[in-house]
Design an enzyme around this catalytic site. Structure first.
Site, PDB file in Angstrom:
ATOM      1  N   ALA A 228       0.901  -1.269  -0.078  1.00 32.80           N
ATOM      2  CA  ALA A 228      -0.033   0.001  -0.095  1.00 32.80           C
ATOM      3  C   ALA A 228       0.922   1.187  -0.073  1.00 32.80           C
ATOM      4  O   ALA A 228       1.299   1.579  -1.088  1.00 32.80           O
ATOM      5  CB  ALA A 228      -1.204   0.008   1.157  1.00 32.80           C
ATOM      6  N   ARG A 229       1.147   1.793   0.947  1.00 33.10           N
ATOM      7  CA  ARG A 229       2.073   3.155   1.375  1.00 33.10           C
ATOM      8  C   ARG A 229       2.748   2.741   2.492  1.00 33.10           C
ATOM      9  O   ARG A 229       2.128   2.103   3.538  1.00 33.10           O
ATOM     10  CB  ARG A 229       1.203   4.200   1.260  1.00 33.10           C
ATOM     11  CG  ARG A 229       0.721   4.695  -0.238  1.00 33.10           C
ATOM     12  CD  ARG A 229       1.935   4.864  -1.165  1.00 33.10           C
ATOM     13  NE  ARG A 229       1.617   5.586  -2.469  1.00 33.10           N
ATOM     14  CZ  ARG A 229       1.504   4.574  -3.412  1.00 33.10           C
ATOM     15  NH1 ARG A 229       1.469   3.206  -3.105  1.00 33.10           N
ATOM     16  NH2 ARG A 229       0.762   5.165  -4.683  1.00 33.10           N
ATOM     17  N   ASP A 253       6.959  -3.379  -0.673  1.00 36.50           N
ATOM     18  CA  ASP A 253       7.276  -2.681  -1.906  1.00 36.50           C
ATOM     19  C   ASP A 253       6.972  -1.187  -1.799  1.00 36.50           C
ATOM     20  O   ASP A 253       7.615  -0.925  -2.972  1.00 36.50           O
ATOM     21  CB  ASP A 253       5.908  -3.121  -2.876  1.00 36.50           C
ATOM     22  CG  ASP A 253       6.293  -2.904  -4.317  1.00 36.50           C
ATOM     23  OD1 ASP A 253       7.371  -3.078  -4.824  1.00 36.50           O
ATOM     24  OD2 ASP A 253       5.264  -2.551  -4.955  1.00 36.50           O
ATOM     25  N   GLU A 258      11.198   7.435  -2.145  1.00 32.84           N
ATOM     26  CA  GLU A 258      11.592   6.254  -3.104  1.00 32.84           C
ATOM     27  C   GLU A 258      12.371   7.119  -4.251  1.00 32.84           C
ATOM     28  O   GLU A 258      12.013   7.872  -4.671  1.00 32.84           O
ATOM     29  CB  GLU A 258      10.375   5.542  -3.631  1.00 32.84           C
ATOM     30  CG  GLU A 258       9.623   4.892  -2.657  1.00 32.84           C
ATOM     31  CD  GLU A 258       8.306   4.254  -3.166  1.00 32.84           C
ATOM     32  OE1 GLU A 258       7.798   3.562  -2.333  1.00 32.84           O
ATOM     33  OE2 GLU A 258       7.769   4.754  -4.195  1.00 32.84           O
ATOM     34  N   HIS A 277       8.840  -0.871  -5.482  1.00 34.94           N
ATOM     35  CA  HIS A 277       7.300  -0.156  -5.676  1.00 34.94           C
ATOM     36  C   HIS A 277       7.021  -0.567  -7.081  1.00 34.94           C
ATOM     37  O   HIS A 277       6.799   0.025  -8.169  1.00 34.94           O
ATOM     38  CB  HIS A 277       7.672   1.275  -5.723  1.00 34.94           C
ATOM     39  CG  HIS A 277       6.223   1.736  -5.383  1.00 34.94           C
ATOM     40  ND1 HIS A 277       5.832   2.939  -4.679  1.00 34.94           N
ATOM     41  CD2 HIS A 277       4.805   1.349  -5.853  1.00 34.94           C
ATOM     42  CE1 HIS A 277       4.676   3.325  -4.928  1.00 34.94           C
ATOM     43  NE2 HIS A 277       4.003   2.204  -5.584  1.00 34.94           N
TER      44      HIS A 277
END
Length: 304
Positions: A228-229, A253, A258, A277
């Protein structure tokens, strides 16, 4: 017609983008990323619409983008890259794209479950380095998977998990039909789940959702999967509990920044599985997302 810039494409994106963006579509200038925040205003100058994959638009940056009217974010997690409150104050519309890759992201999340349960990434690194360490893992059949967030991706995750013999329970912040998944409170889910998979959107109501208190309510040795985040989890508390072995494994992920900086604490831990990601990143999902991005850019910023 809006003047549109895709600010931060990549070679992988561009290969698929060229299959989607056709002669009948609006002209879109494609620039290759990554783009630092200092570079953003210069890149955006002369354009009123920006398609954004992973470029940061803080309030100071947005204020310097004086002609910008519309940001089309590739995905749902715009809050991780764009100061949404500042954009609203400045009259900059932010469009997001959801539902384009529910199956794709859920498959990636299930891949992280397998990798974490059987220490696949750890053993891969050991063997590649010339070592040999058969590691004992977790058999998934009969274990409980708690799905936090029963939107499209969460429901797909539940469907896939049921197929491999996991017992699935779910939690959603608002009342929702579980689609055959038993609904639990968040405390019940955390206490019962051997694996917790996060599928919440990031907003002011979910930032820090898995705080220290909730992380400490999980089963000892729990596996937490996050596609998700990063902002949904209290990372300092998570890192501390991973180091202590209280949380068995974190497979993610997504990161707060990032790509992550070399100082990212997760990079120092053995009981993590990390991907870049890429949960959304298949040609099938990407083509759907890029098509919607082009259509949103064509509509402009004045359409409600």
């Amino acid at each position: 017609m809006p003047r549109t810039l895709f600010i931060d494409s990549t070679p992988d994106i561009d290969r698929v983008w060229k299959r989607v963006h056709g002669p009948a579509d609006i002209p879109i200038t494609v620039a290759m990323g990554p783009v630092s925040e200092e570079e953003v205003p210069g890149k955006v100058a002369g354009y009123d619409t920006v398609i954004n994959d992973a470029t940061y638009f803080s309030e100071p940056t947005l204020k310097r983008c004086t002609g910008l009217k519309h940001i089309v974010f590739l995905g749902t997690g715009a809050a991780s890259f764009v100061d949404l409150a500042a954009a609203e104050r400045l009259g900059i519309k932010v469009s997001t794209i959801g539902g384009y890759g529910d199956t794709t992201v859920a498959e990636h999340a299930m891949g992280l479950v397998f990798a974490a349960a059987r220490h696949i990434a750890t053993m891969h690194g050991i063997v590649r380095g010339g070592g040999w360490r058969p590691m004992q893992g977790m058999e998934l059949r009969g274990k409980t998977l708690g799905v936090v967030g029963l939107g499209g991706i969460g429901r797909e995750m539940a469907r896939i998990a049921g197929g491999v013999g996991l017992k699935v329970i779910g939690y959603n912040r608002s009342p929702v039909s579980g689609g055959g998944v038993p609904i639990a409170t968040i405390d019940e889910l955390l206490a019962q789940s051997d694996i917790v998979s996060l599928h919440l959107a990031l907003n002011e109501g979910t930032r820090g959702f898995l705080d220290r208190a909730r992380l400490e309510r999980t089963k000892p040795g729990v596996v937490i999967v996050n596609t998700a985040r990063a902002g949904i989890v209290d990372e300092p508390a998570l890192v501390e509990l991973l180091r202590a072995g209280r949380i068995g494994h974190y497979a993610t992920d997504v990161f707060g920044k990032e790509p992550p900086s070399p100082e990212e604490p997760l990079l120092t831990l053995d009981n993590v599985t990390l991907t870049a990601h890429a949960g959304y990143n298949t040609p099938e999902a990407a083509m759907t997302m890029y098509r919607r991005a082009i259509d949103l850019a064509a509509k402009g910023w004045s359409t409600p």
